[in-house]
Write a protein that holds these residues in place. Structure first.
Motif, short mmCIF file in Angstrom:
data_model
loop_
_atom_site.label_atom_id
_atom_site.label_comp_id
_atom_site.label_asym_id
_atom_site.label_seq_id
_atom_site.Cartn_x
_atom_site.Cartn_y
_atom_site.Cartn_z
N PHE B 21 23.10 -8.62 3.85
CA PHE B 21 22.92 -10.00 3.41
C PHE B 21 22.50 -10.04 1.95
N TYR B 22 21.49 -9.22 1.61
CA TYR B 22 21.00 -9.26 0.23
C TYR B 22 21.99 -8.69 -0.77
N LEU B 23 22.72 -7.65 -0.34
CA LEU B 23 23.76 -7.11 -1.23
C LEU B 23 24.79 -8.19 -1.56
N LEU B 25 24.51 -11.41 -1.13
CA LEU B 25 23.86 -12.53 -1.83
C LEU B 25 23.75 -12.24 -3.31
N PHE B 26 23.31 -11.02 -3.62
CA PHE B 26 23.08 -10.68 -5.03
C PHE B 26 24.40 -10.62 -5.80
N LEU B 29 25.58 -14.06 -6.33
CA LEU B 29 24.75 -14.70 -7.35
C LEU B 29 25.17 -14.25 -8.75
N ILE B 30 25.41 -12.94 -8.90
CA ILE B 30 25.86 -12.42 -10.20
C ILE B 30 27.17 -13.09 -10.61
N LEU B 32 28.46 -15.93 -9.60
CA LEU B 32 28.30 -17.36 -9.91
C LEU B 32 27.63 -17.55 -11.26
N LEU B 33 26.57 -16.78 -11.52
CA LEU B 33 25.87 -16.92 -12.79
C LEU B 33 26.79 -16.55 -13.95
N LYS B 34 27.60 -15.52 -13.73
CA LYS B 34 28.51 -15.12 -14.80
C LYS B 34 29.47 -16.24 -15.12
N PHE B 36 29.17 -19.54 -14.44
CA PHE B 36 28.65 -20.85 -14.82
C PHE B 36 27.63 -20.82 -15.95
N ALA B 37 26.84 -19.73 -16.03
CA ALA B 37 25.77 -19.75 -17.02
C ALA B 37 25.91 -18.65 -18.07
N TRP B 38 25.94 -17.42 -17.62
CA TRP B 38 25.93 -16.29 -18.54
C TRP B 38 27.16 -16.27 -19.44
N PRO B 40 29.56 -18.65 -20.45
CA PRO B 40 29.65 -19.62 -21.56
C PRO B 40 28.55 -19.46 -22.60
N ASN B 42 26.75 -16.79 -23.36
CA ASN B 42 26.92 -15.57 -24.14
C ASN B 42 28.06 -15.71 -25.15
#
Lengths: 237, 175
Positions: B21-23, B25-26, B29-30, B32-34, B36-38, B40, B42
């Motif tokens: 689950f955590y693998l 999930l992580f 998460l990476i 998604l962040l890449k 949507f956030a990281w 643009p 960067n």
């Protein structure tokens, strides 16, 4: 304080829901915070973008302290995500604890050894993978286990396990103990009615503040050590 | 509670589903962040770094150009000073030459005037002399004719001479 766990088996795989749910919540919080911070990206940063760039600069500086800039920049996203996820996880249990029928549904996900071990296992596996990728399997074995001197081989092998265990259990221990003490103070506050309730308020407050501090430090330590382990694997000693 | 306290989740049986689950999930998460956030942010940070570097370079360029321009202007100013003095020099020389020419011309003209005047005078004199010669001849002829016609007597002679002189005076008056 020693809650039962709500275990659900899906396809014969046992899932500890009281551990998975807070992890999911932490990830959702991280994602939506970052999503909210990264709207309206401009060349000239304003407001929320400044906050996000400050966080990115901070995580990048952690990488820079262990690795040259050119090589380290590829780990930026990993360290950024790792740091924000662990940070939010550490703080989550300090703000919100949901127990139903003595089963925890929301707490710090990092207050569970399973979570921290998974994270530690993941980053160390990644570090070993990078070592193999860079030097080839032979070079990796030589660089990791036979240097600087071959007869330290047993210690080198042992070190890999202790690295894993210390990385995982340091985080787990700090956060778990913080939560345990929070609950102890809570129990103490309940135990003698108003006489104990009033002194328990500042005690809880102080310990919460301290736990916030510990949680931040531990998140920082975890990602710093991650970078140290990665750099050990991909740099010749 | 012993083992349970140390490794809470491990105590009864390993819930290894958490690990999966955590693998997952992580990694999600990476990703998604890449996206949507990281990513643009960067990209924008890189763009900004490039822009700043470019701006610094172009500022340096502009400064050099300005310096060159100032130097050029300075040298042009100097050249124009020299040129101006040359022009003045030339104008002076031209003026001098023109003056000389004019003066020479004037001299020449004056000379020629003088010359013609002299010639005129000489001719006039010549004319006068010739006129006088003619008169003398006429007079002598007249006198001769008068002498011949009057028979040269002493008394008469005196009267003749007087008349001659009178006539001479009259002729002179006429002339």
């Amino acid at each position: 304080m020693n809650e039962g766990a709500y275990v659900q088996e899906i396809f014969g795989i046992p899932f500890n829901i009281s551990n998975d749910l807070p992890g999911l919540l932490a990830a959702i919080i991280v994602f939506f915070t970052m999503f909210w911070l990264s709207r309206k990206i401009q060349l000239k940063p304003t407001g929320r973008q400044n906050v996000l760039e400050w966080i990115i600069d901070f995580t990048n500086s952690i990488i820079k302290s262990t690795m040259p800039n050119k090589e380290g920049s590829q780990f930026g996203l990993l360290i950024f995500t790792l740091f924000s996820f662990i940070f939010v996880s550490n703080q989550l249990g300090l703000m919100l604890q949901v127990n139903v029928n003595n089963v925890a549904y929301i707490k710090s996900p990092t207050a569970d050894a399973m979570t921290t071990m998974t994270l530690a296992f993941m980053v160390l596996l990644f570090a070993h993978f990078l070592g193999v990728k860079k030097f080839g399997f032979k070079g990796y074995i030589k660089n990791t286990y036979f240097s600087p001197i071959p007869f330290l081989l047993p210690i080198s092998i042992l070190e890999e396990f202790t690295n894993f265990l210390t990385l995982a259990l340091r985080l787990y221990g700090n956060i778990y103990s913080g939560e345990v003490l929070l609950k102890l103070i809570y129990e103490f506050g309940k135990s003698f009615g108003l006489i104990s309730f009033i002194p328990a308020i500042p005690l809880e407050l102080i310990w919460q503040a301290f736990s916030v501090f510990i949680g931040s430090i531990q998140a920082y330590v975890f990602v710093t050590l991650t970078m140290v382990y990665i750099s050990q694997k991909i740099e010749k000693e | 509670m012993g083992t349970d306290f140390i490794l809470g989740a491990v105590a009864t049986s390993v819930k290894w589903g958490d690990m999966l689950f955590y693998l997952v999930l992580f990694i999600v998460l990476i990703a998604l962040l890449k996206h949507f956030a990281w990513g643009p942010v960067n990209e924008m940070m890189d763009k900004r770094a490039n822009k700043i570097a470019n701006d610094i370079d172009s500022a340096e360029d502009a400064r050099q150009k300005a310096e060159e321009l100032a130097e050029k202007r300075q040298s042009a100013l100097k050249e124009s000073h020299v040129e101006a003095s040359q022009i003045i020099e030339r104008a002076k020389k031209n003026g001098e030459q023109q003056k000389n020419i004019i003066v020479e011309n004037a001299h020449g003209e004056a000379q020629s005037f003088k010359e013609t005047a002299k010639q005129d005078i000489a001719r006039e004199r010549q004319d006068a002399l010739e006129g006088v010669k003619n008169d003398v001849a006429e007079l002598s002829l007249e006198i001769a004719s008068k002498v011949i016609s009057k028979n040269l007597q002493l008394d008469d002679q005196k009267a003749l001479i007087d008349s001659y002189i009178e006539g001479l005076g009259k002729q002179n008056e006429v002339k």
